[in-house]
Design a protein around this motif. Structure first.
Motif, PDB file in Angstrom:
ATOM      1  N   SER A  61       0.830  -1.205   0.000  1.00 45.94           N
ATOM      2  CA  SER A  61       0.000   0.000   0.000  1.00 45.94           C
ATOM      3  C   SER A  61       0.863   1.254   0.000  1.00 45.94           C
ATOM      4  CB  SER A  61      -0.927   0.001   1.219  1.00 45.94           C
ATOM      5  OG  SER A  61      -0.176  -0.073   2.430  1.00 45.94           O
ATOM      6  N   VAL A  62       1.950   1.234   0.773  1.00 45.40           N
ATOM      7  CA  VAL A  62       2.856   2.386   0.820  1.00 45.40           C
ATOM      8  C   VAL A  62       3.579   2.533  -0.505  1.00 45.40           C
ATOM      9  CG1 VAL A  62       4.868   3.382   1.985  1.00 45.40           C
ATOM     10  CG2 VAL A  62       3.145   2.160   3.309  1.00 45.40           C
ATOM     11  N   LYS A  64       2.482   1.691  -3.547  1.00 43.08           N
ATOM     12  CA  LYS A  64       1.564   2.230  -4.545  1.00 43.08           C
ATOM     13  C   LYS A  64       1.255   3.704  -4.263  1.00 43.08           C
ATOM     14  CE  LYS A  64      -0.669  -2.131  -5.785  1.00 43.08           C
ATOM     15  NZ  LYS A  64      -1.932  -2.901  -5.825  1.00 43.08           N
ATOM     16  N   GLU A  65       1.093   4.038  -2.999  1.00 44.28           N
ATOM     17  CA  GLU A  65       0.833   5.432  -2.633  1.00 44.28           C
ATOM     18  C   GLU A  65       2.003   6.328  -3.017  1.00 44.28           C
ATOM     19  OE1 GLU A  65       0.574   8.087   1.462  1.00 44.28           O
ATOM     20  OE2 GLU A  65       0.217   5.923   1.553  1.00 44.28           O
ATOM     21  N   THR A  66       3.219   5.857  -2.787  1.00 51.24           N
ATOM     22  CA  THR A  66       4.417   6.639  -3.115  1.00 51.24           C
ATOM     23  C   THR A  66       4.565   6.807  -4.623  1.00 51.24           C
ATOM     24  OG1 THR A  66       5.491   5.761  -1.136  1.00 51.24           O
ATOM     25  CG2 THR A  66       6.901   6.823  -2.764  1.00 51.24           C
ATOM     26  N   GLU A  68       2.177   6.865  -6.782  1.00 52.91           N
ATOM     27  CA  GLU A  68       1.153   7.814  -7.214  1.00 52.91           C
ATOM     28  C   GLU A  68       1.579   9.249  -6.941  1.00 52.91           C
ATOM     29  OE1 GLU A  68      -1.704   7.535  -8.929  1.00 52.91           O
ATOM     30  OE2 GLU A  68      -1.044   5.466  -9.282  1.00 52.91           O
ATOM     31  N   LYS A  69       2.276   9.465  -5.836  1.00 57.39           N
ATOM     32  CA  LYS A  69       2.789  10.813  -5.532  1.00 57.39           C
ATOM     33  C   LYS A  69       3.822  11.232  -6.562  1.00 57.39           C
ATOM     34  CE  LYS A  69       2.055  10.783  -0.516  1.00 57.39           C
ATOM     35  NZ  LYS A  69       2.685  10.841   0.837  1.00 57.39           N
TER      36      LYS A  69
END
Length: 286
Positions: A61-62, A64-66, A68-69
């Motif tokens: 999750s981290v 994919k979130e990173t 996306e940023k």
């Protein structure tokens, strides 16, 4: 056949050579070299920090979130990173054992030691390498003999950290070897037989994470029972038990009864094109 991990800078044909020569290994790309190439193209410190965070995180999750940023800030940078197989640089997706080692810094240290010696004649270079290796082993023999702990200092520090962290968790046994470990914010699953935790730190570092220690604490076992053998202080000492003996000078060497072999230098390469002839221009005209 043993499965092992190779970490490289991807240069000079290594992308083709590693899977060919070491077909049974996992190939990790050095994050220091990747970040350096990334920095040269984009010159953005925040993007580089996000790139390193994506490489180091153990949670999908981290990751994919990173990513996306990164995409929101610079789509070209996101595409640049996405073109590199994440199985070769992202800790979460890497299949081999990395032990939190994401760079080739250790080998670069050896290169730095031999940097000035490369210009020496071959015999002097070999002797310099032998001398440096002797000092390297001697230093680690002395370090290892000073330890009175079960594990190396690095591993002992990680275990101490995990012991402190485990105090904030509550572990419940699901079955003999499986546990549910809860905190106020998260729930993780621990399997002591496979030595795996859903946080992935247990299997990545080879040492029990805080969740695993919380699970181990309600059993009759000890956290030290679940540490990879490579972290044993005794194993470290055994690694450097051998020595590199001194090289005798020529006056103390015994002459070999076998005749010496003469090794000729390689033949000079011919220049491209048709081979030259000895005929002169006059002969050609005649």
């Amino acid at each position: 056949m043993n499965v092992f991990t190779i970490c490289s800078d991807r240069q000079k044909g290594l992308l083709q050579a590693v899977p060919t020569v070491f077909s049974n290994c996992y190939h990790s790309y050095c994050m220091r070299h990747l970040a350096s190439n990334f920095r040269s193209d984009f010159k953005d410190l925040l993007l580089e920090r996000l790139f390193r965070r994506a490489a180091r995180t153990l949670r999908e999750s981290v990751f994919k979130e990173t990513m996306e940023k990164i995409k929101a800030k610079n789509e070209r940078a996101h595409k640049w990173i996405s073109n590199i197989p994440k199985e070769n640089w992202a800790s979460f997706y890497f299949k081999g054992d990395m032990y939190d080692v994401l760079t080739t810094n250790r080998s670069e240290c050896f290169n730095a030691v031999l940097k000035d010696a490369r210009k020496l004649p071959i015999t002097s270079l070999v002797e310099h390498t032998r001398h440096q290796t002797t000092q390297f082993i001697q230093k680690r023999q002395k370090l290892g003999s000073s330890w009175h702990t079960k594990l190396t200092h690095y591993a002992e520090e990680r275990i101490e950290s995990s012991l402190r962290e485990s105090c904030q968790y509550t572990a419940n046994r699901v079955r003999t070897h499986e546990f549910e470990v809860k905190s106020l914010e998260t729930t993780n699953s621990v399997d002591l037989i496979t030595r795996m935790c859903s946080c992935r730190a247990f299997q990545t570092y080879g040492l029990p994470c805080g969740h695993a220690v919380a699970a181990i604490n309600i059993t009759e076992f000890d956290p030290y029972d679940y540490c990879d053998e490579c972290f044993d202080a005794e194993r470290y000492q055994d690694t450097y038990v051998e020595v590199v003996h001194a090289t005798l000078d020529r006056t103390q060497c015994h002459e070999s009864p076998e005749p010496l072999m003469t090794i000729l230098p390689p033949l000079a390469k011919r220049p491209p094109g048709r081979p030259r002839t000895r005929r002169t221009d006059r002969e050609l005209k005649g």
